[in-house]
Scaffold this motif. Structure first.
Motif, PDB file in Angstrom:
ATOM      1  N   SER A  11       6.566  -6.677   2.423  1.00  0.00           N
ATOM      2  CA  SER A  11       6.116  -5.308   2.122  1.00  0.00           C
ATOM      3  C   SER A  11       5.983  -5.073   0.632  1.00  0.00           C
ATOM      4  O   SER A  11       6.033  -3.938   0.169  1.00  0.00           O
ATOM      5  CB  SER A  11       7.111  -4.298   2.713  1.00  0.00           C
ATOM      6  OG  SER A  11       7.418  -4.614   4.044  1.00  0.00           O
ATOM      7  N   SER A  20       4.569  -1.952  -1.223  1.00  0.00           N
ATOM      8  CA  SER A  20       4.400  -0.845  -0.284  1.00  0.00           C
ATOM      9  C   SER A  20       5.712  -0.068  -0.255  1.00  0.00           C
ATOM     10  O   SER A  20       6.699  -0.449  -0.896  1.00  0.00           O
ATOM     11  CB  SER A  20       4.070  -1.362   1.109  1.00  0.00           C
ATOM     12  OG  SER A  20       5.252  -1.729   1.794  1.00  0.00           O
ATOM     13  N   SER A  21       5.749   1.019   0.525  1.00  0.00           N
ATOM     14  CA  SER A  21       6.959   1.846   0.554  1.00  0.00           C
ATOM     15  C   SER A  21       8.122   1.116   1.215  1.00  0.00           C
ATOM     16  O   SER A  21       9.278   1.475   1.044  1.00  0.00           O
ATOM     17  CB  SER A  21       6.667   3.150   1.303  1.00  0.00           C
ATOM     18  OG  SER A  21       6.262   2.844   2.624  1.00  0.00           O
ATOM     19  N   ASN A  22       7.803   0.068   2.006  1.00  0.00           N
ATOM     20  CA  ASN A  22       8.879  -0.668   2.676  1.00  0.00           C
ATOM     21  C   ASN A  22       9.422  -1.825   1.857  1.00  0.00           C
ATOM     22  O   ASN A  22      10.207  -2.624   2.359  1.00  0.00           O
ATOM     23  CB  ASN A  22       8.374  -1.213   4.024  1.00  0.00           C
ATOM     24  CG  ASN A  22       8.226  -0.097   5.045  1.00  0.00           C
ATOM     25  OD1 ASN A  22       9.035   0.829   5.071  1.00  0.00           O
ATOM     26  ND2 ASN A  22       7.181  -0.189   5.850  1.00  0.00           N
ATOM     27  N   GLU A  23       8.995  -1.914   0.612  1.00  0.00           N
ATOM     28  CA  GLU A  23       9.437  -3.025  -0.228  1.00  0.00           C
ATOM     29  C   GLU A  23      10.957  -3.163  -0.174  1.00  0.00           C
ATOM     30  O   GLU A  23      11.688  -2.178  -0.286  1.00  0.00           O
ATOM     31  CB  GLU A  23       8.967  -2.808  -1.673  1.00  0.00           C
ATOM     32  CG  GLU A  23       9.246  -3.990  -2.554  1.00  0.00           C
ATOM     33  CD  GLU A  23       8.448  -3.974  -3.866  1.00  0.00           C
ATOM     34  OE1 GLU A  23       7.404  -3.305  -3.940  1.00  0.00           O
ATOM     35  OE2 GLU A  23       8.893  -4.642  -4.823  1.00  0.00           O
TER      36      GLU A  23
END
Lengths: 232, 232, 232, 232
Positions: free
Chosen positions: D133, D136-139
């Motif tokens: 991720s 992205s926000s899920n990093e």
């Protein structure tokens, strides 16, 4: 600055964003490629381009192979007319993760320079000098230097390019640190490319008709070996 | 001198100018190539020639690969009938940056001689002897020797050729110093060429029809492995 | 001797004369080749065979690569169904410069055994065991051993084969000394062959239609990367 | 356990028996292959798959190359749009000589990671981190780690994969010991694959029409060298 004004106007769209580049996994310089493809030959449409690019804080370095050019002989065979090379393209960072490809500096490694690079020991360095006007009246006006110096402790190398222009009183320098892993990629790719840029892969490709039609049971010793070192 | 008079008359036009050669980036010996191509086989028109040439003060050395020759078997398959080689061509300097290709001396490296060269340690040397009349009544009349000796301090090698002709009472010698970078090119090109001059690249090329049409879900264990070492 | 009587009758014509072999520059085992080609597949006619053979006082050793076999998948793609190998063929001398190919012993190196051989240090040795009846009721009846031991002082290796047949109470042994130069040829040829016997060269060959037709200016980031390690 | 229930239902038939695999000489993951082939492109039917797989007590490791993707440029030429990779697939043993491919963990090596692996010294280790991720926000939610650590005494390496999923509170780990011989296979196969996954083999393939039709006797020096580093 003169040099900047010469290049910037037409290149703003070519400043590339590293994020985009890293996402797509490969950098391409479309403008550069299509231009050089047009220069190349009429068969540009079949050409394929590949490179290996590393992006560092102050500059990036892209490496790509260039094919040799063959010429037809009167016999119908062909031979290498101009060796290929491995082109190094340095271009500076112009912001965080932004690079200006228009400010690029090129350095084309000859086969022997490739040999120098791939045989470099961990503590060794090497340096190459190119002069675009060699053997002309402008010899010495512009001088390109590529130096490769160890980072220390078997940790890779610095690749430094310097382009000194006596007429324009400029001296461009860019430096890119290459890790041991990145240098292993370069060494492997350059070792692979070397026989190709000299045309040896094509000289060593057999042609469908080449097996002689003489049955194998009939040895052909009655004829002198045509590739003999003894014929002169 | 007898030797000179034998070669010079027909070769004045073949004395090549180094400047021209360096500009075009590749040396070619057109006369030599077209002659040998004619000897070779009928498909000369598809052939491609490539070499690696270094020019030094007293002589030059050109290295080029020669393909193996295949013969058809009764089964329709073919096999290597004669190994290829790597041809070394030495030719002397006859003036500043001028070389006389007509005075060339050839030495064809066999696969095992190539193996010897590419595995040479930095302080090691090796020597090869060739006799064109081996196993004939003239055995020993002419003797070719190629020796490779280190330049010292991991700095490359001397490649020396000597051709002793007992009948003509001549002994030609040429010597070319090869830098470490140039030797790296030679080592890489020869390592690349080695499987090709033995025909392994062709033996390892699969043919379009070769994948068996049996679906992968059906293991073919019921048939004995056809390439098994257990069949005799 | 039973074993001899089994092989000699049909093989007198296959005793090869080294002189002839050295002249032609390449040894071929026509009978063996055509037999195995027939076993192989229907496309034998397109096949090409190549080997590397060394002749020593008591025995000779021939090395040749064997292609992997691919199988079609339901999707139309294909995959390696059986790895290729590198076949070592030992055959004894039966007189001065005469060898009896019918008394040959085979040993097929798997990819990992090839890896073992090409990474062998100058003072290291290795040993491989093969059992043709592995996992059957006859397991252990016949045992093949290949051992590679250094000749000393970085001078090459001994390649020894032993075939022990408990049923026939026989134990065949042959041993071939390999010089450093010959081992360099083997190492280079085997390193070249390794990706091919595993089918990697074919897996890495792109097909003419593979470049996507999407223009390069349109990045394809909206689609997830199809070769991603994140898909499961 | 949640993770098990997610994978086991549909995969019972894909638990492979090592005996069968060893007999056929090559492991294939048909389901996986056909799925990924479908994702790939329309020309799946021409594709070929190859891998190198080692089976150890607690897990197996399969390595296979993945081609780069080219995109057409407006000029008709094409360039690498996404680099290929070398995919490592770990899957655990679920019984004696039985492995569950459905519990596989993937790790795709980039060109530079391949460079790191092939240049690894006998006593060195390396570690790579991947985040699906990234950017992205899920990093940071899922983190993959591949570490390669020496087994000691120049005896090979441990390849360890760890996949930490913060959302699912899981941390999968698998470890496969690789012998020196197996690592030599990996190093040779990866060195072979490296120029291919970067597309250099295709960039260095000449096209039939490329030799210029100008006769070799006419040097082309009047035209500036089109691949010159001096053009900008």
């Amino acid at each position: 600055m003169l040099r900047l004004s010469r290049f910037l106007p037409s290149t703003s769209r070519r400043v590339c964003d590293l994020k985009e580049v890293l996402w797509s996994g490969s950098l391409t310089f479309e403008h550069a490629l299509s231009t050089s493809a047009a220069n190349y030959d009429e068969n540009a449409s079949a050409r394929k381009f590949a490179s290996y690019t590393v992006f560092k804080g102050k500059a990036a370095l892209s490496i790509s192979p260039i094919l040799p050019v063959f010429s037809k002989l009167e016999s119908g065979a062909s031979r290498v007319n101009r060796n290929g090379s491995v082109m190094l393209t340095f271009f500076p960072a112009v912001g965080q993760r932004k690079y200006d490809y228009a400010k690029k500096q090129l350095f084309a490694l000859s086969p022997t320079e490739v040999g120098s690079l791939i045989s470099l020991g961990p503590a060794e360095s090497c340096e190459f000098f190119h002069d675009p006007s060699m053997k002309s009246s402008n010899e010495g006006q512009v001088k390109k230097t590529l130096s490769i110096t160890p980072l220390g402790s078997d940790n890779g190398y610095f690749l430094n390019i310097s382009v000194m222009n006596n007429g324009q009183k400029t001296n461009e320098r860019m430096s890119v640190p290459i890790t041991k892993a990145e240098f292993a990629v370069m060494r492997t790719a350059l070792s692979f490319a070397l026989p190709h840029i000299m045309g040896w892969d094509q000289a060593l490709t057999s042609h469908p008709q080449s097996p002689s039609s003489a049955p194998a049971s009939r040895p052909r010793v009655e004829r002198p070996n045509p590739d003999s070192e003894w014929d002169r």
